[in-house]
Design a protein around this motif. Structure first.
Motif, PDB file in Angstrom:
ATOM      1  N   CYS A   1       0.819  -1.224   0.000  1.00 23.26           N
ATOM      2  CA  CYS A   1       0.000   0.000   0.000  1.00 23.26           C
ATOM      3  C   CYS A   1       0.851   1.272   0.000  1.00 23.26           C
ATOM      4  CB  CYS A   1      -0.934   0.012   1.212  1.00 23.26           C
ATOM      5  SG  CYS A   1      -2.351  -1.101   1.078  1.00 23.26           S
ATOM      6  N   HIS A   2       2.109   1.170   0.400  1.00 19.68           N
ATOM      7  CA  HIS A   2       2.990   2.335   0.380  1.00 19.68           C
ATOM      8  C   HIS A   2       3.294   2.785  -1.050  1.00 19.68           C
ATOM      9  CE1 HIS A   2       3.614   1.056   4.527  1.00 19.68           C
ATOM     10  NE2 HIS A   2       4.248   2.184   4.774  1.00 19.68           N
ATOM     11  N   PHE A   3       3.146   1.866  -2.002  1.00 15.60           N
ATOM     12  CA  PHE A   3       3.541   2.152  -3.376  1.00 15.60           C
ATOM     13  C   PHE A   3       2.366   2.241  -4.343  1.00 15.60           C
ATOM     14  CE2 PHE A   3       6.863  -0.499  -1.342  1.00 15.60           C
ATOM     15  CZ  PHE A   3       7.863   0.460  -1.258  1.00 15.60           C
ATOM     16  N   VAL A   4       1.382   1.376  -4.163  1.00 15.65           N
ATOM     17  CA  VAL A   4       0.267   1.322  -5.123  1.00 15.65           C
ATOM     18  C   VAL A   4      -1.040   1.019  -4.388  1.00 15.65           C
ATOM     19  CG1 VAL A   4       1.664   0.566  -7.091  1.00 15.65           C
ATOM     20  CG2 VAL A   4       0.650  -1.146  -5.566  1.00 15.65           C
ATOM     21  N   TYR A   5      -2.142   1.370  -5.056  1.00 17.32           N
ATOM     22  CA  TYR A   5      -3.450   0.931  -4.585  1.00 17.32           C
ATOM     23  C   TYR A   5      -3.922  -0.178  -5.506  1.00 17.32           C
ATOM     24  CZ  TYR A   5      -8.387   0.622  -3.633  1.00 17.32           C
ATOM     25  OH  TYR A   5      -9.628   0.133  -3.323  1.00 17.32           O
ATOM     26  N   SER A   6      -4.255  -1.319  -4.934  1.00 14.88           N
ATOM     27  CA  SER A   6      -4.741  -2.433  -5.748  1.00 14.88           C
ATOM     28  C   SER A   6      -5.705  -3.280  -4.938  1.00 14.88           C
ATOM     29  CB  SER A   6      -3.573  -3.309  -6.214  1.00 14.88           C
ATOM     30  OG  SER A   6      -4.072  -4.449  -6.899  1.00 14.88           O
ATOM     31  N   ARG A   7      -6.807  -3.646  -5.593  1.00 17.06           N
ATOM     32  CA  ARG A   7      -7.765  -4.560  -4.971  1.00 17.06           C
ATOM     33  C   ARG A   7      -7.825  -5.877  -5.741  1.00 17.06           C
ATOM     34  NH1 ARG A   7     -10.304  -5.886  -1.137  1.00 17.06           N
ATOM     35  NH2 ARG A   7     -12.450  -5.714  -1.873  1.00 17.06           N
ATOM     36  N   ALA A   8      -6.841  -6.102  -6.599  1.00 14.79           N
ATOM     37  CA  ALA A   8      -6.781  -7.364  -7.333  1.00 14.79           C
ATOM     38  C   ALA A   8      -6.482  -8.488  -6.336  1.00 14.79           C
ATOM     39  CB  ALA A   8      -5.693  -7.302  -8.400  1.00 14.79           C
ATOM     40  N   PRO A   9      -7.331  -9.509  -6.254  1.00 16.91           N
ATOM     41  CA  PRO A   9      -7.146 -10.556  -5.240  1.00 16.91           C
ATOM     42  C   PRO A   9      -5.904 -11.401  -5.486  1.00 16.91           C
ATOM     43  CG  PRO A   9      -8.904 -11.156  -6.753  1.00 16.91           C
ATOM     44  CD  PRO A   9      -8.529  -9.749  -7.082  1.00 16.91           C
ATOM     45  N   PHE A  10      -5.342 -11.898  -4.406  1.00 12.25           N
ATOM     46  CA  PHE A  10      -4.217 -12.823  -4.475  1.00 12.25           C
ATOM     47  C   PHE A  10      -4.750 -14.220  -4.191  1.00 12.25           C
ATOM     48  CE2 PHE A  10      -2.307  -8.775  -3.218  1.00 12.25           C
ATOM     49  CZ  PHE A  10      -1.277  -8.660  -4.154  1.00 12.25           C
ATOM     50  N   THR A  11      -4.602 -15.127  -5.140  1.00 10.54           N
ATOM     51  CA  THR A  11      -5.092 -16.496  -4.970  1.00 10.54           C
ATOM     52  C   THR A  11      -3.983 -17.483  -5.294  1.00 10.54           C
ATOM     53  OG1 THR A  11      -5.946 -16.452  -7.246  1.00 10.54           O
ATOM     54  CG2 THR A  11      -7.487 -15.919  -5.480  1.00 10.54           C
ATOM     55  N   ARG A  12      -3.998 -18.582  -4.582  1.00  9.55           N
ATOM     56  CA  ARG A  12      -2.950 -19.595  -4.758  1.00  9.55           C
ATOM     57  C   ARG A  12      -2.784 -19.964  -6.223  1.00  9.55           C
ATOM     58  NH1 ARG A  12      -0.117 -23.564  -2.263  1.00  9.55           N
ATOM     59  NH2 ARG A  12      -0.822 -22.933  -0.198  1.00  9.55           N
ATOM     60  N   SER A  13      -1.523 -20.116  -6.626  1.00 12.81           N
ATOM     61  CA  SER A  13      -1.215 -20.531  -7.993  1.00 12.81           C
ATOM     62  C   SER A  13      -0.068 -21.531  -7.934  1.00 12.81           C
ATOM     63  CB  SER A  13      -0.812 -19.322  -8.847  1.00 12.81           C
ATOM     64  OG  SER A  13      -0.453 -19.717 -10.153  1.00 12.81           O
ATOM     65  N   GLY A  14      -0.384 -22.778  -8.252  1.00 10.86           N
ATOM     66  CA  GLY A  14       0.638 -23.816  -8.178  1.00 10.86           C
ATOM     67  C   GLY A  14       1.133 -23.988  -6.754  1.00 10.86           C
ATOM     68  N   ARG A  15       2.423 -23.896  -6.579  1.00  7.11           N
ATOM     69  CA  ARG A  15       3.013 -24.052  -5.244  1.00  7.11           C
ATOM     70  C   ARG A  15       3.027 -22.747  -4.446  1.00  7.11           C
ATOM     71  NH1 ARG A  15       8.325 -27.967  -6.039  1.00  7.11           N
ATOM     72  NH2 ARG A  15       7.213 -29.814  -6.817  1.00  7.11           N
ATOM     73  N   LYS A  16       2.646 -21.668  -5.075  1.00 10.34           N
ATOM     74  CA  LYS A  16       2.702 -20.367  -4.402  1.00 10.34           C
ATOM     75  C   LYS A  16       1.363 -20.028  -3.750  1.00 10.34           C
ATOM     76  CE  LYS A  16       6.524 -18.055  -6.648  1.00 10.34           C
ATOM     77  NZ  LYS A  16       7.027 -16.753  -7.108  1.00 10.34           N
ATOM     78  N   SER A  17       1.428 -19.705  -2.461  1.00 10.71           N
ATOM     79  CA  SER A  17       0.223 -19.303  -1.734  1.00 10.71           C
ATOM     80  C   SER A  17      -0.131 -17.868  -2.091  1.00 10.71           C
ATOM     81  CB  SER A  17       0.458 -19.421  -0.229  1.00 10.71           C
ATOM     82  OG  SER A  17       1.379 -18.418   0.198  1.00 10.71           O
ATOM     83  N   ALA A  18      -1.298 -17.431  -1.625  1.00 12.53           N
ATOM     84  CA  ALA A  18      -1.694 -16.035  -1.831  1.00 12.53           C
ATOM     85  C   ALA A  18      -0.661 -15.096  -1.205  1.00 12.53           C
ATOM     86  CB  ALA A  18      -3.068 -15.797  -1.221  1.00 12.53           C
ATOM     87  N   GLY A  19      -0.151 -15.476  -0.031  1.00 15.02           N
ATOM     88  CA  GLY A  19       0.867 -14.673   0.626  1.00 15.02           C
ATOM     89  C   GLY A  19       2.147 -14.574  -0.185  1.00 15.02           C
ATOM     90  N   ASP A  20       2.549 -15.687  -0.793  1.00 14.65           N
ATOM     91  CA  ASP A  20       3.754 -15.685  -1.640  1.00 14.65           C
ATOM     92  C   ASP A  20       3.584 -14.720  -2.813  1.00 14.65           C
ATOM     93  OD1 ASP A  20       4.994 -17.644  -0.088  1.00 14.65           O
ATOM     94  OD2 ASP A  20       4.169 -19.279  -1.300  1.00 14.65           O
ATOM     95  N   LEU A  21       2.404 -14.731  -3.414  1.00 19.94           N
ATOM     96  CA  LEU A  21       2.149 -13.874  -4.571  1.00 19.94           C
ATOM     97  C   LEU A  21       2.100 -12.404  -4.173  1.00 19.94           C
ATOM     98  CD1 LEU A  21      -0.503 -16.093  -6.390  1.00 19.94           C
ATOM     99  CD2 LEU A  21       1.887 -15.745  -7.029  1.00 19.94           C
ATOM    100  N   CYS A  22       1.585 -12.140  -2.970  1.00 15.54           N
ATOM    101  CA  CYS A  22       1.584 -10.762  -2.462  1.00 15.54           C
ATOM    102  C   CYS A  22       3.022 -10.285  -2.258  1.00 15.54           C
ATOM    103  CB  CYS A  22       0.805 -10.700  -1.150  1.00 15.54           C
ATOM    104  SG  CYS A  22       0.634  -9.030  -0.493  1.00 15.54           S
ATOM    105  N   GLU A  23       3.866 -11.148  -1.727  1.00 12.12           N
ATOM    106  CA  GLU A  23       5.281 -10.804  -1.541  1.00 12.12           C
ATOM    107  C   GLU A  23       5.959 -10.559  -2.883  1.00 12.12           C
ATOM    108  OE1 GLU A  23       7.657 -13.048   1.243  1.00 12.12           O
ATOM    109  OE2 GLU A  23       5.841 -13.783   2.228  1.00 12.12           O
ATOM    110  N   ASP A  24       5.594 -11.337  -3.899  1.00 10.89           N
ATOM    111  CA  ASP A  24       6.164 -11.124  -5.234  1.00 10.89           C
ATOM    112  C   ASP A  24       5.810  -9.731  -5.756  1.00 10.89           C
ATOM    113  OD1 ASP A  24       7.245 -13.648  -5.214  1.00 10.89           O
ATOM    114  OD2 ASP A  24       5.706 -14.549  -6.510  1.00 10.89           O
TER     115      ASP A  24
END
Length: 212
Positions: A122-145
């Motif tokens: 949120c410090h850099f961008v505003y986004s409401r695009a959901p993070f959902t698991r993809s393959g071995r990556k959890s939603a949290g992993d994708l948020c970190e990416d």
């Protein structure tokens, strides 16, 4: 013990300042705890009035249990005015248990969907695009990416969870982060869809204004 030595010990004992006492227990052992310690140092808050701990376990229920234990442990000499647990929603199976336990014990949860890194984002961008698991990556992993992409643009490097100067690094973006987080939470409540959103700004503003 001599009177002089007794006076010296009293002088070295941290004392409670004339503002409310707050206990914060974080899910993460590095990211969240380091961030709030940086805020406390920058805002010159007393380490007696505002205390930060990591949960004894990495799931939400363990974090709440740690807060209960720490509150009880210090109850003989300190009565906390507010107790917060900073937790992630992500894929934790004890999330509902943690919410009930917190409610039953007067503890306020500060929840991020899917994870605390969304607050950083949120410090850099505003986004409401959901993070959902993809393959071995959890939603949290994708948020970190996503965070790492923005961190790279801003600082020419990836975000390091163990970085001790994170609060200072992000300070110039703080107001933007608060505004983005507020907007996101309003939308989340309206849509009843909390991925992604965060409540961290509520605690940050609380601490910034604690002396006021």
């Amino acid at each position: 013990m001599s009177r002089r030595k007794s006076r010296n010990l009293a002088r070295n004992t941290p004392k409670r300042e004339a503002y409310k006492t707050v206990l914060i227990v974080c899910e993460g052992i590095k990211t969240e705890k380091t961030y709030f310690e940086g805020l406390i140092n920058y805002e010159k808050l007393s380490s007696v009035n505002v205390q930060v701990f990591s949960g004894r376990g990495s799931d939400p229920k363990s974090v709440v249990e740690t807060a209960i234990q720490e509150k009880e442990k210090q109850s003989q000499h300190l009565d906390f005015d507010e107790v917060f647990c900073v937790i992630d929603r992500d894929t934790h199976t004890t999330f509902k248990e943690a919410k009930k336990l917190a409610k039953d014990n007067g503890i306020e949860l500060i929840i991020s969907y899917p994870c605390f890194e969304y607050w950083y984002l949120c410090h850099f961008v505003y986004s409401r695009a959901p993070f959902t698991r993809s393959g071995r990556k959890s939603a949290g992993d994708l948020c970190e990416d996503s965070l790492n992409q923005e961190w790279q643009k801003a600082f020419n490097r990836k975000h390091n969870k163990a970085e001790k100067e994170t609060y200072l690094s992000l300070l110039r973006y703080r107001e933007q982060a608060i505004n983005n987080a507020k907007k996101s939470l309003v939308e989340a409540n309206k849509d009843n869809e909390y991925n992604p959103s965060t409540e961290v700004h509520l605690l940050v503003e609380n601490l910034i204004n604690i002396k006021g």
